[in-house]
Design an enzyme around this catalytic site. Structure first.
Site, PDB file in Angstrom:
ATOM      1  N   LYS A   1       0.432  -0.719  -0.003  1.00 34.41           N
ATOM      2  CA  LYS A   1       0.470  -0.221   0.043  1.00 34.41           C
ATOM      3  C   LYS A   1       1.070   1.233   0.123  1.00 34.41           C
ATOM      4  CE  LYS A   1      -3.607  -1.420   2.452  1.00 34.41           C
ATOM      5  NZ  LYS A   1      -4.441  -1.503   3.766  1.00 34.41           N
TER       6      LYS A   1
ATOM      7  N   TYR B   1     -12.622  -0.811  -3.314  1.00 34.41           N
ATOM      8  CA  TYR B   1     -12.976  -1.235  -1.976  1.00 34.41           C
ATOM      9  C   TYR B   1     -14.029  -0.984  -1.235  1.00 34.41           C
ATOM     10  CZ  TYR B   1      -7.933  -2.063   0.861  1.00 34.41           C
ATOM     11  OH  TYR B   1      -6.789  -2.176   0.957  1.00 34.41           O
TER      12      TYR B   1
ATOM     13  N   PHE C   1     -14.483   4.269   8.337  1.00 33.50           N
ATOM     14  CA  PHE C   1     -13.227   5.153   8.144  1.00 33.50           C
ATOM     15  C   PHE C   1     -12.985   5.353   6.160  1.00 33.50           C
ATOM     16  CE2 PHE C   1     -12.957   0.015   8.924  1.00 33.50           C
ATOM     17  CZ  PHE C   1     -12.854  -0.648   7.469  1.00 33.50           C
TER      18      PHE C   1
ATOM     19  N   ARG D   1      -2.301 -14.204   3.970  1.00 34.84           N
ATOM     20  CA  ARG D   1      -3.083 -13.967   5.274  1.00 34.84           C
ATOM     21  C   ARG D   1      -2.434 -13.942   6.528  1.00 34.84           C
ATOM     22  NH1 ARG D   1      -7.476 -10.390   4.616  1.00 34.84           N
ATOM     23  NH2 ARG D   1      -8.076 -11.274   6.631  1.00 34.84           N
TER      24      ARG D   1
ATOM     25  N   THR E   1      -5.077  -7.036  10.842  1.00 37.16           N
ATOM     26  CA  THR E   1      -5.691  -5.531  10.260  1.00 37.16           C
ATOM     27  C   THR E   1      -4.689  -4.661  11.093  1.00 37.16           C
ATOM     28  OG1 THR E   1      -7.595  -6.405   9.569  1.00 37.16           O
ATOM     29  CG2 THR E   1      -7.268  -4.171   9.039  1.00 37.16           C
TER      30      THR E   1
ATOM     31  N   ARG F   1       2.887  -6.433   8.387  1.00 37.90           N
ATOM     32  CA  ARG F   1       2.349  -5.340   9.360  1.00 37.90           C
ATOM     33  C   ARG F   1       2.928  -5.356  10.897  1.00 37.90           C
ATOM     34  NH1 ARG F   1      -3.731  -7.298   7.839  1.00 37.90           N
ATOM     35  NH2 ARG F   1      -3.683  -5.885   5.647  1.00 37.90           N
TER      36      ARG F   1
ATOM     37  N   ASN G   1      -1.623   0.703   7.514  1.00 43.10           N
ATOM     38  CA  ASN G   1      -1.185  -1.316   7.529  1.00 43.10           C
ATOM     39  C   ASN G   1      -0.122  -1.756   6.467  1.00 43.10           C
ATOM     40  OD1 ASN G   1      -2.856  -1.753   5.427  1.00 43.10           O
ATOM     41  ND2 ASN G   1      -4.451  -3.229   7.235  1.00 43.10           N
TER      42      ASN G   1
ATOM     43  N   HIS H   1      -2.051  -5.466   1.873  1.00 46.71           N
ATOM     44  CA  HIS H   1      -3.208  -6.001   1.732  1.00 46.71           C
ATOM     45  C   HIS H   1      -2.875  -7.383   1.208  1.00 46.71           C
ATOM     46  CE1 HIS H   1      -7.412  -6.279   0.627  1.00 46.71           C
ATOM     47  NE2 HIS H   1      -7.214  -6.718  -0.691  1.00 46.71           N
TER      48      HIS H   1
ATOM     49  N   GLU I   1     -10.293  -9.886  -7.182  1.00 48.63           N
ATOM     50  CA  GLU I   1      -9.099  -8.275  -7.285  1.00 48.63           C
ATOM     51  C   GLU I   1      -7.846  -8.614  -8.146  1.00 48.63           C
ATOM     52  OE1 GLU I   1      -8.183  -8.619  -2.664  1.00 48.63           O
ATOM     53  OE2 GLU I   1      -9.785  -7.766  -2.244  1.00 48.63           O
TER      54      GLU I   1
HETATM   55  P1  CMP Z   1      -6.832  -4.372   4.843  1.00 41.93           P
HETATM   56  O1  CMP Z   1      -6.652  -5.294   4.772  1.00 41.93           O
HETATM   57  O2  CMP Z   1      -6.418  -3.431   3.104  1.00 41.93           O
HETATM   58  O3  CMP Z   1      -8.574  -4.234   4.004  1.00 41.93           O
HETATM   59  C1  CMP Z   1      -9.083  -3.183   5.131  1.00 41.93           C
HETATM   60  C2  CMP Z   1      -8.726  -2.409   4.879  1.00 41.93           C
HETATM   61  O4  CMP Z   1      -9.670  -0.535   5.745  1.00 41.93           O
HETATM   62  C3  CMP Z   1      -7.521  -2.418   5.803  1.00 41.93           C
HETATM   63  O5  CMP Z   1      -6.912  -3.210   5.391  1.00 41.93           O
HETATM   64  C4  CMP Z   1      -7.098  -1.257   6.130  1.00 41.93           C
HETATM   65  O6  CMP Z   1      -6.470  -0.540   5.889  1.00 41.93           O
HETATM   66  C5  CMP Z   1      -8.675  -0.374   7.127  1.00 41.93           C
HETATM   67  N1  CMP Z   1      -9.266  -0.218   7.927  1.00 41.93           N
HETATM   68  C6  CMP Z   1      -9.918  -1.630   8.624  1.00 41.93           C
HETATM   69  N2  CMP Z   1     -10.034  -1.953   9.856  1.00 41.93           N
HETATM   70  C7  CMP Z   1     -10.172   0.106  10.075  1.00 41.93           C
HETATM   71  C8  CMP Z   1     -10.781   0.978  11.142  1.00 41.93           C
HETATM   72  N3  CMP Z   1     -11.250   0.032  12.241  1.00 41.93           N
HETATM   73  N4  CMP Z   1     -10.048   1.994  10.859  1.00 41.93           N
HETATM   74  C9  CMP Z   1      -9.255   2.676   9.606  1.00 41.93           C
HETATM   75  N5  CMP Z   1      -9.161   1.643   8.582  1.00 41.93           N
HETATM   76  C10 CMP Z   1      -9.146   0.327   8.636  1.00 41.93           C
END
Ligand code: CMP
Length: 139
Positions: free
Chosen positions: A3, A43, A51, A78, A84, A98, A108, A111, A122
């Site tokens: 990312k 997304y 968020f 994963r 996350t 991460r 983070n 992805h 995707e």
């Molecule tokens: P990703 O695994 O790419 O999938 C969805 C994304 O949303 C996640 O990584 C984060 O970048 C974002 N995300 C998920 N949960 C939260 C949260 N509680 N607050 C802010 N961003 C979030």
């Protein structure tokens, strides 16, 4: 996907080394720039979340997208990226990607598709000509 925080933080080479050491085949890769519309579409499943707006803003930048191949690729990747929330990853999964380069629950660093059907969507989102054979069938 690496990312925008991972790309701009110069973590791409370290992450790719980890990927290769874990015996993934990098089928294809592309450094690209997401704009707000593309990030929103990628997304879209999170569009009702509080968020979402911040997520789209954060994701508007350079990303390195890769198709990774190995048996059970989705669950392996994963597991390697960790939770996350990168703050939680640093405690519960200190060797995860991460934990290495993420900052918090949004920034983070990487992805990973959460299922084989997400992986197919995707992969098609970025690479129209890749057929996700092993990726889908060996989950
Ligand atoms: P990703 O695994 O790419 O999938 C969805 C994304 O949303 C996640 O990584 C984060 O970048 C974002 N995300 C998920 N949960 C939260 C949260 N509680 N607050 C802010 N961003 C979030």
């Amino acid at each position: 996907m690496i990312k925008p925080d991972g790309v701009s933080g110069n973590y791409s080479d370290d992450i790719k080394r980890i990927i290769v050491e874990a015996s993934f085949n990098i089928v294809t890769e592309m450094l690209t720039q997401l704009d707000k519309d593309t990030a929103s579409a990628f997304y879209h499943e999170h569009s009702s979340r509080s968020f979402f707006h911040d997520l789209v803003t954060y994701m508007t930048g350079p990303v390195l997208v890769m198709v990774l191949e190995k048996p059970n690729a989705v669950s392996h990747w994963r597991g390697m990226i960790g939770p996350t929330d990168a703050q939680k990853a640093k405690i519960s999964h200190p060797h995860s990607i991460r934990a290495l380069c993420g900052k918090d629950s949004q920034r983070n660093c990487v992805h990973g598709s959460d299922s084989t059907s997400s992986a197919e969507r995707e992969i098609n989102f970025f690479f129209k000509d890749v057929v996700p054979g092993d990726i889908a069938s060996q989950h």
